[in-house]
Design a protein around this motif. Structure first.
Motif: not given
Length: 276
Positions: A11-13, A208-212, A246-249
């Protein structure tokens, strides 16, 4: 403690940007996430001071490290990468970049993320010159970061910035070496009228990374499930392409109130966990 969500989902801050950093971290821990992206975007998320010196780095790092959360990346900004700088501006940008890299190293973050140009679709010079300049800045930043064991990633398609659609993202990526990773953000792709599956088809080996985050054409600030993003189709394309990152909300949503954000993050976390 076992995470409430898939082990590759953080989860992104930025999701809780309205809170001070300690409260945002405590909220994320309380929801059951194990990993964060740390927002360091002036005017978007002020969890990291823009005026960043050694004392500020130490303070933020201590705050993050006390939380027990792993940190995947720092989502930062060092100014408009497509704008030419004079000597003083260059020195200031280098100092800021070095402090962000120091923060990444001090928190164990895998990467620093920088943008794909200014918050404008219009080039500062010509499109070719601007893209050349952005690529050169990213490559130079990657070299500085690598010396401290930190990777450099860029969100190569950002609906509000210079590289706002698939074609400009392609032109930028064609200028980058393999040492600059690509961050895929579902919302920016869909807001620009693009297809996440096409994005994966073009850049899959570089992601390299994914934002949701959900979106509709022209609007990135939509809660997961309230927009036009087909996450199932997009996540399947990533899996088929061999994506193992990985993924980040990153729920910078404006269709819900701040008091609804924790519940929205839980709902989104469960939906995405089932699809990964």
């Amino acid at each position: 403690m076992t995470s409430a969500f898939h082990g590759r989902l953080g989860c992104s801050t930025i999701t809780f940007r309205q809170l001070r950093l300690p409260q945002a971290l405590a909220t994320i821990v309380g929801l059951g996430f194990d990993e964060i992206d740390l927002g360091a975007l002036p005017g978007v998320c002020d969890h990291v001071p823009y005026v960043l010196d050694a004392a500020a780095v130490a303070h933020v790092a201590a705050t993050v490290n006390r939380s027990g959360l792993a940190i995947r990346s720092i989502n930062g900004d060092v100014g408009d990468l497509n704008v030419a700088l004079d000597h003083g501006q260059r020195a200031a940008r280098t100092r800021h970049l070095d402090m962000l890299i120091a923060l990444a190293a001090a928190t164990g973050a895998r990467a620093l993320v920088l943008p794909c140009g200014a918050l404008s679709h219009e080039p500062a010079d010509s499109l070719r010159a601007d893209l050349d300049r952005v690529a050169a800045e990213l490559q130079a930043a990657a070299q500085r970061a690598r010396a401290h064991g930190v990777e450099l990633w860029t969100e190569s398609l950002h609906f509000h910035r210079l590289c706002f659609d698939l074609e400009r993202a392609q032109q930028l990526t064609d200028r980058l070496g393999d040492d600059v990773g690509i961050v895929m953000d579902f919302s920016h792709i869909v807001a620009s009228g693009g297809d996440p599956v096409e994005f994966v088809g073009r850049f899959g080996t570089r992601i390299s990374h994914v934002h949701i985050r959900d979106a509709v054409p022209g609007n990135i600030n939509v809660s997961v499930g309230n927009g036009a993003v087909d996450f199932g189709r997009g996540l399947k394309a990533l899996a088929d392409a061999g994506y193992s990152g990985h993924f980040a909300l990153e729920l910078e949503t404006r269709d819900i109130g701040d008091d609804e954000r924790p519940a929205a993050a839980i709902r989104a976390g469960h939906v995405i966990s089932e699809l990964i």
